[in-house]
Scaffold this motif. Structure first.
Motif, PDB file in Angstrom:
ATOM      1  N   ALA A  58      14.837  25.651   9.972  1.00  0.00           N
ATOM      2  CA  ALA A  58      14.548  25.676   8.546  1.00  0.00           C
ATOM      3  C   ALA A  58      15.840  25.557   7.736  1.00  0.00           C
ATOM      4  N   ALA A  59      16.919  26.140   8.230  1.00  0.00           N
ATOM      5  CA  ALA A  59      18.191  26.066   7.525  1.00  0.00           C
ATOM      6  C   ALA A  59      18.777  24.663   7.595  1.00  0.00           C
ATOM      7  N   GLU A  60      18.480  23.929   8.670  1.00  0.00           N
ATOM      8  CA  GLU A  60      19.030  22.590   8.825  1.00  0.00           C
ATOM      9  C   GLU A  60      18.308  21.571   7.954  1.00  0.00           C
ATOM     10  N   ARG A  61      17.079  21.880   7.553  1.00  0.00           N
ATOM     11  CA  ARG A  61      16.326  20.933   6.736  1.00  0.00           C
ATOM     12  C   ARG A  61      16.884  20.896   5.327  1.00  0.00           C
ATOM     13  N   PRO A  62      16.996  19.728   4.741  1.00  0.00           N
ATOM     14  CA  PRO A  62      17.474  19.662   3.369  1.00  0.00           C
ATOM     15  C   PRO A  62      16.409  20.171   2.410  1.00  0.00           C
ATOM     16  N   ALA A  63      16.861  20.833   1.379  1.00  0.00           N
ATOM     17  CA  ALA A  63      15.934  21.353   0.382  1.00  0.00           C
ATOM     18  C   ALA A  63      15.466  20.210  -0.513  1.00  0.00           C
ATOM     19  N   THR A  64      14.164  20.165  -0.762  1.00  0.00           N
ATOM     20  CA  THR A  64      13.638  19.136  -1.654  1.00  0.00           C
ATOM     21  C   THR A  64      13.626  19.693  -3.065  1.00  0.00           C
ATOM     22  N   THR A  65      13.826  18.818  -4.015  1.00  0.00           N
ATOM     23  CA  THR A  65      13.906  19.239  -5.401  1.00  0.00           C
ATOM     24  C   THR A  65      12.592  19.057  -6.131  1.00  0.00           C
ATOM     25  N   GLY A  66      11.520  18.778  -5.409  1.00  0.00           N
ATOM     26  CA  GLY A  66      10.234  18.589  -6.043  1.00  0.00           C
ATOM     27  C   GLY A  66       9.962  17.129  -6.359  1.00  0.00           C
ATOM     28  N   LEU A  67      10.956  16.279  -6.221  1.00  0.00           N
ATOM     29  CA  LEU A  67      10.754  14.857  -6.450  1.00  0.00           C
ATOM     30  C   LEU A  67      10.017  14.260  -5.261  1.00  0.00           C
ATOM     31  N   ALA A  68       9.267  13.242  -5.512  1.00  0.00           N
ATOM     32  CA  ALA A  68       8.537  12.591  -4.437  1.00  0.00           C
ATOM     33  C   ALA A  68       9.530  11.924  -3.477  1.00  0.00           C
ATOM     34  N   VAL A  69       9.327  12.153  -2.208  1.00  0.00           N
ATOM     35  CA  VAL A  69      10.188  11.561  -1.197  1.00  0.00           C
ATOM     36  C   VAL A  69       9.655  10.163  -0.904  1.00  0.00           C
ATOM     37  N   SER A  70      10.541   9.224  -0.938  1.00  0.00           N
ATOM     38  CA  SER A  70      10.098   7.849  -0.714  1.00  0.00           C
ATOM     39  C   SER A  70       9.631   7.668   0.723  1.00  0.00           C
ATOM     40  N   ALA A  71       8.855   6.644   0.964  1.00  0.00           N
ATOM     41  CA  ALA A  71       8.332   6.374   2.291  1.00  0.00           C
ATOM     42  C   ALA A  71       9.464   6.120   3.281  1.00  0.00           C
ATOM     43  N   GLU A  72      10.527   5.476   2.838  1.00  0.00           N
ATOM     44  CA  GLU A  72      11.655   5.197   3.735  1.00  0.00           C
ATOM     45  C   GLU A  72      12.342   6.488   4.160  1.00  0.00           C
ATOM     46  N   GLN A  73      12.529   7.395   3.210  1.00  0.00           N
ATOM     47  CA  GLN A  73      13.179   8.661   3.539  1.00  0.00           C
ATOM     48  C   GLN A  73      12.322   9.479   4.501  1.00  0.00           C
ATOM     49  N   ALA A  74      11.024   9.456   4.283  1.00  0.00           N
ATOM     50  CA  ALA A  74      10.122  10.180   5.175  1.00  0.00           C
ATOM     51  C   ALA A  74      10.172   9.587   6.584  1.00  0.00           C
ATOM     52  N   GLU A  75      10.230   8.265   6.669  1.00  0.00           N
ATOM     53  CA  GLU A  75      10.300   7.597   7.967  1.00  0.00           C
ATOM     54  C   GLU A  75      11.621   7.913   8.662  1.00  0.00           C
ATOM     55  N   ILE A  76      12.709   7.944   7.917  1.00  0.00           N
ATOM     56  CA  ILE A  76      14.018   8.280   8.480  1.00  0.00           C
ATOM     57  C   ILE A  76      14.002   9.704   9.021  1.00  0.00           C
ATOM     58  N   ARG A  77      13.453  10.633   8.258  1.00  0.00           N
ATOM     59  CA  ARG A  77      13.385  12.032   8.688  1.00  0.00           C
ATOM     60  C   ARG A  77      12.539  12.150   9.963  1.00  0.00           C
ATOM     61  N   ARG A  78      11.412  11.439  10.018  1.00  0.00           N
ATOM     62  CA  ARG A  78      10.544  11.476  11.190  1.00  0.00           C
ATOM     63  C   ARG A  78      11.275  10.924  12.422  1.00  0.00           C
ATOM     64  N   LEU A  79      11.980   9.821  12.234  1.00  0.00           N
ATOM     65  CA  LEU A  79      12.705   9.216  13.347  1.00  0.00           C
ATOM     66  C   LEU A  79      13.859  10.095  13.824  1.00  0.00           C
ATOM     67  N   GLN A  80      14.520  10.781  12.885  1.00  0.00           N
ATOM     68  CA  GLN A  80      15.598  11.684  13.268  1.00  0.00           C
ATOM     69  C   GLN A  80      15.062  12.836  14.106  1.00  0.00           C
ATOM     70  N   LYS A  81      13.914  13.390  13.720  1.00  0.00           N
ATOM     71  CA  LYS A  81      13.313  14.471  14.498  1.00  0.00           C
ATOM     72  C   LYS A  81      12.899  13.972  15.876  1.00  0.00           C
ATOM     73  N   GLU A  82      12.344  12.779  15.931  1.00  0.00           N
ATOM     74  CA  GLU A  82      11.927  12.203  17.203  1.00  0.00           C
ATOM     75  C   GLU A  82      13.135  11.977  18.112  1.00  0.00           C
ATOM     76  N   LEU A  83      14.237  11.485  17.547  1.00  0.00           N
ATOM     77  CA  LEU A  83      15.461  11.278  18.318  1.00  0.00           C
ATOM     78  C   LEU A  83      16.009  12.609  18.829  1.00  0.00           C
ATOM     79  N   GLU A  84      16.030  13.613  17.979  1.00  0.00           N
ATOM     80  CA  GLU A  84      16.530  14.928  18.372  1.00  0.00           C
ATOM     81  C   GLU A  84      15.703  15.491  19.523  1.00  0.00           C
ATOM     82  N   ARG A  85      14.399  15.345  19.430  1.00  0.00           N
ATOM     83  CA  ARG A  85      13.513  15.841  20.487  1.00  0.00           C
ATOM     84  C   ARG A  85      13.770  15.087  21.794  1.00  0.00           C
ATOM     85  N   ALA A  86      13.904  13.770  21.717  1.00  0.00           N
ATOM     86  CA  ALA A  86      14.150  12.964  22.916  1.00  0.00           C
ATOM     87  C   ALA A  86      15.485  13.337  23.558  1.00  0.00           C
ATOM     88  N   GLN A  87      16.501  13.574  22.742  1.00  0.00           N
ATOM     89  CA  GLN A  87      17.806  13.960  23.282  1.00  0.00           C
ATOM     90  C   GLN A  87      17.728  15.319  23.963  1.00  0.00           C
TER      91      GLN A  87
END
Length: 105
Positions: A58-87
């Motif tokens: 939870a501490a590693e996750r960036p804090a959102t400011t209430g603004l809508a997260v773009s689809a690209e940012q959401a995809e990047i975050r998902r891929l980063q989590k997937e990469l971390e899990r695979a590693q």
């Protein structure tokens, strides 16, 4: 009469095993078998380290400011989590082999 030596695991190995259990979605028995440890050990580690691991992620996750997260940012975050899990899944068996193939104490 021979005595069995008790295996010792590093805190890093324990944290990564608990993290793998939490992120993989697989049953505890399956993860424990893959790591070559008893399910009760993994269950104890999860109970002891689970809240600590949850706080760290939870501490590693960036804090959102209430603004809508773009689809690209959401995809990047998902891929980063997937990469971390695979590693993590890649590294845990390597560390287990290193622990078990080390010289006897």
């Amino acid at each position: 009469m021979t005595t069995k030596t008790r295996r010792e695991f590093t805190e890093e190995f324990k944290r990564e095993a608990v993290g793998l259990l939490a992120s993989s979605g697989r049953p505890l028995m399956q993860v424990a078998n893959e790591l070559g440890i008893q399910p009760s050990m993994l269950r104890n580690w999860r109970g002891r380290l689970g809240s600590v691991a949850g706080q760290a992620t939870a501490a590693e996750r960036p804090a959102t400011t209430g603004l809508a997260v773009s689809a690209e940012q959401a995809e990047i975050r998902r891929l980063q989590k997937e990469l971390e899990r695979a590693q993590m899944e890649r590294d845990i068996p390597k560390k287990a082999i290193g622990i078990f193939s080390g010289p006897p104490r």
